[in-house]
Design an enzyme around this catalytic site. Structure first.
Site: not given
Ligand code: GLU
Length: 597
Positions: A408, A428, A474
């Site tokens: 992210t 992700e 998330s």
């Molecule tokens: N998929 C994660 C979320 O939406 C974020 C992934 C990340 O920051 O490593 O919370």
């Protein structure tokens, strides 16, 4: 991302939007440091090229939304393993004229045919290993990033999306210098990337990660951006790019001559053209809570970020905390995080009813949760979630495990008119699902692995199981804070579920412990997500560990770093303090339009 000398007055070729910029030509990156103070607008991202592009848009009269979209498109080129048009995210906007905060939920969405058993292997009834689920077509949700950019520019921007994609297309064409972080992210993904020619030809030239200092180009992505500029975003939701996405998901382009070996079968997914055509962004009202004289706005469901940050802040507010007792403040920070994670895990998912969300961010709920905290003895973790029907401290049943991601990216932009964008977006995992869409130059997300594969809350219901057309929960927490009704601070971070605690800890450092914003960003971090041991950076454990262990906390194994935040603070005289990471993820890049002298 790239550490480069800090400069006082930074100036990228004003011609960046219309003509080749020497600063970005083959292999050199503009120099920007982690802190910049000044006037006229500000940008903070993890990458100097993206920050420079955003500043250039501001200098040329664009507003914060224009600059954020141009910078985000550039991050899709220079930070392709964290974000891009194959993924999704959450965009929070403060409109200075209306004095209101609005949001875009551009979260990836599961196929209409998705069922609760999406990640259960029909052969043995067991959930897939995470890595098997990730590198597959099953993990791919309909991407929301491009629809987010379109919605933001239409509603609030002053430039066309087509024009805002051009600087990024030029960066993709001309290339940018590979740094140690970029190389390492490929090295960490080499086995997965090596299974797909479309990915290995881009990121494993000659079978190995590119050398630090070499120039990384991505002409396919440049062409994709230009195609979108010419044909509109429909090309990705209904047109030629949509067809290529669906083909990649349903028939993963596995190489006949892979680089290295992958331990799992690479399974196809079921995302269809109609799933893409049906994709829409949403505009949920932001979460809102008060902390002292601050009003904190965050992202509502399907992100749990706003709710969890608000609940934890409300719990912190019940204690008298100040910089006079740092250990006490950190003790409460860890307890408040654990309690709000227990509640988040039990209650927050894409379909949580509004009254439940309201209850979780209320002061009365914080009182009910905070009354368990002792100033001297840590609660035993995991703590149970609270009982929504109870009126006292009585908890319910035992909580479930917490997940964690690693990828992210985040950006913060403010303009001279006082508008603010706080935007977190992702594919992700670092490297998404490892499949570059052949001929299109971007990686697909594996966002659907943010669903729980099985019920983590049994015998209670799990709010984050897969379902038809559902968005996974998330932790992204783009946050805008007003003080007495005026902008004070905007911040966000990557880091999976640790995003929530990183945002919370920076707020604690700045507001309760009285640190300057750059100090608050640099300070060592710890994350308590309702597990037995606190996850901490080594410097946090060595500095604060003894005092916290004396209160009954325990630490899990150290992690090298937590988060890669960006932030902007608004000073009383109309100036900006733009702040990025000094060290984490190789250091970020903050800039202002007119630097203070
Ligand atoms: N998929 C994660 C979320 O939406 C974020 C992934 C990340 O920051 O490593 O919370």
């Amino acid at each position: 991302m790239r550490i480069l000398p800090v400069l006082g007055t930074f100036s990228l070729s004003a011609a960046l939007l219309v003509a080749p910029s020497p600063a970005l030509a083959g292999g050199s990156a503009p120099a920007l440091g982690p802190t910049a103070t000044g006037y006229g607008g500000a940008v903070s991202t993890v990458d100097p090229t993206a920050t420079a592009v955003g500043l250039d848009v501001l200098r040329r009269g664009g507003n914060a939304v224009d600059a954020a979209v141009a910078a985000a498109a550039t991050l899709g080129v220079t930070e392709p393993f964290s974000a891009g048009i194959g993924g999704g995210g959450f965009f929070v906007y403060y409109d200075a004229r209306k004095r209101s905060v609005q949001t875009i939920d551009g979260r990836e969405t599961g196929p209409a045919t998705m069922r609760e058993t999406h990640f259960i292997d029909p052969a043995d009834g067991q959930p897939y290993d995470f890595a098997e689920a990730r590198v597959s077509g099953l993990s791919v949700g309909a991407p929301g990033t491009l629809a987010t950019w379109e919605s933001a520019t239409r509603k609030w921007g002053t430039r066309s999306l087509a024009s805002l994609l051009q600087p990024a297309a030029r960066v993709a064409d001309r290339g940018f210098p590979v740094d140690a972080t970029f190389r390492q992210q490929i090295a960490d993904n080499a086995a997965a990337f090596g299974q797909f020619d479309s990915t290995s030809s881009l990121y494993l030239p000659g079978g190995a990660p590119p050398a630090v200092g070499s120039t990384q180009r991505n002409p396919d992505l440049a062409d994709t951006y230009r195609l979108i500029a010419r044909q509109g975003t429909d090309v990705l939701y209904r047109g030629a790019v949509a067809r290529d996405i669906v083909r990649t998901v349903q028939d993963p382009p596995v190489s006949e001559t892979p680089v290295g070996t992958w331990a799992y079968p690479i399974r196809p997914g079921t995302l269809t053209l109609s799933d893409l055509a049906r994709y829409r962004v949403n505009h949920p009202a932001p979460t809102r809570s008060d902390f002292r004289n601050l009003t904190v706005y965050g992202m509502s469901t399907p992100s749990s970020g706003g709710v969890a940050v608000s609940e934890a802040l409300n719990i912190l507010e019940t204690a008298k905390l100040s910089k006079a007792d740092v250990a006490k403040a950190l003790h409460y920070y860890l307890e408040a995080s654990a309690l709000s994670f227990a509640d988040r895990n039990r209650y927050v998912g894409a379909y949580t009813p509004q009254p439940v969300l309201k209850r979780l961010v209320s002061d009365s709920w914080a009182q009910q949760r905070a009354c368990q905290i002792s100033p001297t003895a840590a609660l035993t973790k995991p703590v149970p979630p609270g009982d929504l029907n109870a009126t006292g401290c009585t908890p319910a049943a035992v909580g479930g495990p917490t997940e964690q991601g690693q990828s992210t990216t985040n950006l913060t932009v403010a303009d001279r008119w006082g508008n603010i964008v706080e935007y977190t977006f992702t594919i992700e995992q670092t490297g998404g699902n490892a499949m570059v869409v052949p001929g299109r130059g971007f990686l697909l997300n594996n966002e659907l692995t943010d669903f729980n594969f099985t019920n983590t809350q049994a015998p209670a219901a799990d709010p984050n199981l897969p379902g038809p057309g559902k968005r996974p929960r998330s932790s992204m927490s783009p946050t805008i804070v007003l003080q007495d009704g005026k902008p004070f601070l905007a911040l966000g971070s990557p880091g999976g579920a640790t995003i929530i605690t990183t945002v919370l800890q920076i707020l604690l450092n700045r507001v309760v412990l009285g640190q300057s914003l750059p100090e608050a960003m640099a300070a060592p971090r710890a994350s308590q997500r309702n597990t037995a041991g606190i996850q901490a950076e080594p410097a946090f454990r060595t500095t604060y560990g003894p005092a916290l262990i004396a209160r009954g906390h325990s630490f899990a194994a150290d992690v090298p770093e937590l988060g890669a935040a960006t932030a902007i603070e608004f000073t009383r005289n109309g100036g900006f303090i733009a702040s990025a990471e000094p060290v984490r993820r190789g250091g970020g890049a903050a800039g202002v339009v007119h630097p203070a002298r």
